[in-house]
Write a protein that holds these residues in place. Structure first.
Motif, PDB file in Angstrom:
ATOM      1  N   SER A   1       2.285   0.676  -7.307  1.00 26.55           N
ATOM      2  CA  SER A   1       1.507   0.634  -8.557  1.00 26.55           C
ATOM      3  C   SER A   1       1.262   2.043  -9.067  1.00 26.55           C
ATOM      4  N   ALA A   2       0.959   2.964  -8.158  1.00 24.99           N
ATOM      5  CA  ALA A   2       0.738   4.360  -8.563  1.00 24.99           C
ATOM      6  C   ALA A   2       2.013   4.919  -9.200  1.00 24.99           C
ATOM      7  N   ALA A   3       3.158   4.647  -8.590  1.00 23.96           N
ATOM      8  CA  ALA A   3       4.435   5.146  -9.127  1.00 23.96           C
ATOM      9  C   ALA A   3       4.756   4.470 -10.461  1.00 23.96           C
TER      10      ALA A   3
ATOM     11  N   ALA B   1       6.663  -7.258 -10.257  1.00 24.29           N
ATOM     12  CA  ALA B   1       6.884  -8.580  -9.637  1.00 24.29           C
ATOM     13  C   ALA B   1       5.564  -9.205  -9.156  1.00 24.29           C
ATOM     14  N   ASP B   2       4.602  -8.368  -8.740  1.00 21.80           N
ATOM     15  CA  ASP B   2       3.310  -8.928  -8.329  1.00 21.80           C
ATOM     16  C   ASP B   2       2.606  -9.600  -9.516  1.00 21.80           C
ATOM     17  N   LEU B   3       2.739  -8.999 -10.711  1.00 13.95           N
ATOM     18  CA  LEU B   3       2.126  -9.626 -11.898  1.00 13.95           C
ATOM     19  C   LEU B   3       2.862 -10.909 -12.263  1.00 13.95           C
TER      20      LEU B   3
ATOM     21  N   SER C   1      -0.013  14.157  -2.114  1.00 18.62           N
ATOM     22  CA  SER C   1      -0.951  13.880  -3.209  1.00 18.62           C
ATOM     23  C   SER C   1      -0.269  13.094  -4.335  1.00 18.62           C
ATOM     24  N   VAL C   2      -1.090  12.558  -5.237  1.00 18.99           N
ATOM     25  CA  VAL C   2      -0.553  11.876  -6.417  1.00 18.99           C
ATOM     26  C   VAL C   2       0.205  12.901  -7.286  1.00 18.99           C
ATOM     27  N   GLU C   3      -0.269  14.151  -7.315  1.00 23.31           N
ATOM     28  CA  GLU C   3       0.425  15.214  -8.065  1.00 23.31           C
ATOM     29  C   GLU C   3       1.845  15.402  -7.549  1.00 23.31           C
TER      30      GLU C   3
ATOM     31  N   GLY D   1       0.782  -1.240   0.000  1.00 22.02           N
ATOM     32  CA  GLY D   1       0.000   0.000   0.000  1.00 22.02           C
ATOM     33  C   GLY D   1       0.813   1.289   0.000  1.00 22.02           C
ATOM     34  N   SER D   2       2.123   1.181  -0.282  1.00 22.10           N
ATOM     35  CA  SER D   2       2.953   2.397  -0.237  1.00 22.10           C
ATOM     36  C   SER D   2       2.817   3.234  -1.520  1.00 22.10           C
ATOM     37  N   GLY D   3       2.330   2.588  -2.594  1.00 20.39           N
ATOM     38  CA  GLY D   3       2.147   3.341  -3.839  1.00 20.39           C
ATOM     39  C   GLY D   3       3.017   2.868  -4.991  1.00 20.39           C
TER      40      GLY D   3
HETATM   41  N1  LIG Z   1      -0.516   9.894  -3.081  1.00 17.02           N
HETATM   42  C1  LIG Z   1      -1.637   9.185  -2.914  1.00 17.02           C
HETATM   43  N2  LIG Z   1      -2.742   9.769  -2.396  1.00 17.02           N
HETATM   44  C2  LIG Z   1      -3.875   9.059  -2.186  1.00 17.02           C
HETATM   45  N3  LIG Z   1      -4.026   7.751  -2.461  1.00 17.02           N
HETATM   46  C3  LIG Z   1      -2.960   7.123  -2.977  1.00 17.02           C
HETATM   47  C4  LIG Z   1      -1.712   7.774  -3.228  1.00 17.02           C
HETATM   48  N4  LIG Z   1      -0.843   6.880  -3.744  1.00 17.02           N
HETATM   49  C5  LIG Z   1      -1.499   5.703  -3.814  1.00 17.02           C
HETATM   50  N5  LIG Z   1      -2.768   5.842  -3.358  1.00 17.02           N
HETATM   51  C6  LIG Z   1      -3.796   4.781  -3.243  1.00 17.02           C
HETATM   52  O1  LIG Z   1      -3.371   3.949  -2.175  1.00 17.02           O
HETATM   53  C7  LIG Z   1      -3.606   2.578  -2.495  1.00 17.02           C
HETATM   54  C8  LIG Z   1      -2.262   1.824  -2.463  1.00 17.02           C
HETATM   55  O2  LIG Z   1      -1.452   2.265  -3.539  1.00 17.02           O
HETATM   56  P1  LIG Z   1      -0.828   1.212  -4.572  1.00 17.02           P
HETATM   57  O3  LIG Z   1      -1.848   0.204  -4.969  1.00 17.02           O
HETATM   58  O4  LIG Z   1      -0.147   1.987  -5.657  1.00 17.02           O
HETATM   59  O5  LIG Z   1       0.247   0.537  -3.576  1.00 17.02           O
HETATM   60  P2  LIG Z   1       1.229  -0.678  -3.825  1.00 17.02           P
HETATM   61  O6  LIG Z   1       2.515  -0.305  -3.167  1.00 17.02           O
HETATM   62  O7  LIG Z   1       1.276  -1.014  -5.273  1.00 17.02           O
HETATM   63  O8  LIG Z   1       0.519  -1.842  -2.981  1.00 17.02           O
HETATM   64  P3  LIG Z   1       0.785  -3.456  -2.935  1.00 17.02           P
HETATM   65  O9  LIG Z   1       2.071  -3.680  -2.208  1.00 17.02           O
HETATM   66  O10 LIG Z   1      -0.360  -3.975  -2.168  1.00 17.02           O
HETATM   67  O11 LIG Z   1       0.808  -3.938  -4.355  1.00 17.02           O
HETATM   68  C9  LIG Z   1      -4.290   2.543  -3.856  1.00 17.02           C
HETATM   69  O12 LIG Z   1      -5.687   2.485  -3.669  1.00 17.02           O
HETATM   70  C10 LIG Z   1      -3.877   3.888  -4.475  1.00 17.02           C
HETATM   71  O13 LIG Z   1      -4.825   4.357  -5.388  1.00 17.02           O
END
Ligand SMILES: Nc1ncnc2c1ncn2[C@@H]1O[C@H](COP(=O)(O)OP(=O)(O)OP(=O)(O)O)[C@@H](O)[C@H]1O
Ligand SMILES: CC(C)(COP(=O)(O)OP(=O)(O)OC[C@H]1O[C@@H](n2cnc3c(N)ncnc32)[C@H](O)[C@@H]1O)[C@@H](O)C(=O)NCCC(=O)NCCS
Length: 204
Positions: free
Chosen positions: A15-17, A31-33, A179-181, A11-13
């Motif tokens: 996938s978002a990154a 790696a998760d895929l 934020s994501v921004e 949940g650290s982000g």
């Molecule tokens: N900066 C942000 N602000 C708000 N929500 C965010 C932000 N970054 C990520 N998120 C949300 O937080 C959640 C976790 O992010 P994400 O899925 O990218 O984490 P992950 O590191 O890929 O997790 P995992 O280890 O479980 O695969 C998602 O629902 C994502 O949309």
């Protein structure tokens, strides 16, 4: 080619990154895929998992029932270690093949992996990027995203490096507490730095 590891706890982000890096044109190996590919029906690992844990880790269609296996392995360390010993070598080999496929096609490739530093996957990368958030945010974002209890998320975090240990191994850090921004802005800057590193490597 520069291989950049991107890691962070659940949940650290990552996938978002990864999505932001992809939008900048950087190829990403997730790696998760890969971990999902190696347990698809027909893969040898799936049969071994079913033989060990029983038919209740399979869906009626014969696919891995991920929620069922998740409950089992994150409540029993021995079961988790057994699964990791089965899957991690296979995952590593597939990742190496994917890295090899990108050779000569791109200056840099991203390997996004939750367990980059916990496994020897870190030996495959030239630069470690840690995406960092406070643990409370890791929990709240994961609970909001998945159908998992807070207790389960904490058990998964217990199977991962602590925030401090992970940060101590970082070459670069992305702060995803905002934020994501803000994450996008940091990644645009980091991408410039990584391109310079890749160019330096090419000149050597
Ligand atoms: N900066 C942000 N602000 C708000 N929500 C965010 C932000 N970054 C990520 N998120 C949300 O937080 C959640 C976790 O992010 P994400 O899925 O990218 O984490 P992950 O590191 O890929 O997790 P995992 O280890 O479980 O695969 C998602 O629902 C994502 O949309
Ligand atoms: C137990 C399984 C089936 C649960 O599947 P589920 O769809 O619920 O989760 P998913 O695979 O999407 O993983 C979500 C997150 O859980 C964390 N996680 C997964 N496996 C592990 C593990 N062995 N140790 C610590 N954390 C883990 C990571 O942060 C990951 O991003 C699955 O996680 C799995 O097969 N794990 C073993 C393989 C592995 O170690 N994968 C991690 C990538 S190399």
């Amino acid at each position: 080619m520069l291989v950049v590891g991107l890691t962070g706890g659940i949940g650290s982000g990552k996938s978002a990154a990864s999505k932001i890096f992809s939008e900048l044109g950087r190829p990403v190996i997730d790696a998760d895929l890969v971990a999902r590919e190696v347990v698809e029906p027909g893969e040898p690992a799936l049969g071994k998992i079913a033989a060990k844990f029983g038919a209740d880790v399979l869906t009626p269609q014969g696919e891995l029932d991920r929620a069922s296996l998740r409950e089992k392995v994150f409540s029993d360390n021995q079961a988790r270690e057994w699964l990791e010993q089965l899957l991690h070598p296979v995952i590593r080999t597939r990742i190496m093949e994917k890295i090899e496929d990108y050779q000569g096609t791109t200056p840099l490739v991203i390997l996004a992996s939750p367990l980059l530093l916990e496994t020897d996957q870190h030996k495959l990368v030239d630069h470690v990027v840690v995406i960092d958030v406070p643990e409370s945010l890791q929990i709240s974002r994961t609970v909001a995203r998945d159908n998992n209890s807070e207790a389960l998320v904490k058990r998964i975090m217990d199977a991962q490096l602590s925030r401090d240990e992970r940060l101590s191994k970082a070459d670069s850090v992305l702060d995803n507490g905002g934020s994501v921004e803000s994450l996008k802005d940091q990644i645009r800057l980091l991408d410039l730095k990584l391109r310079e590193l890749a160019a330096d490597e090419y000149r050597l």
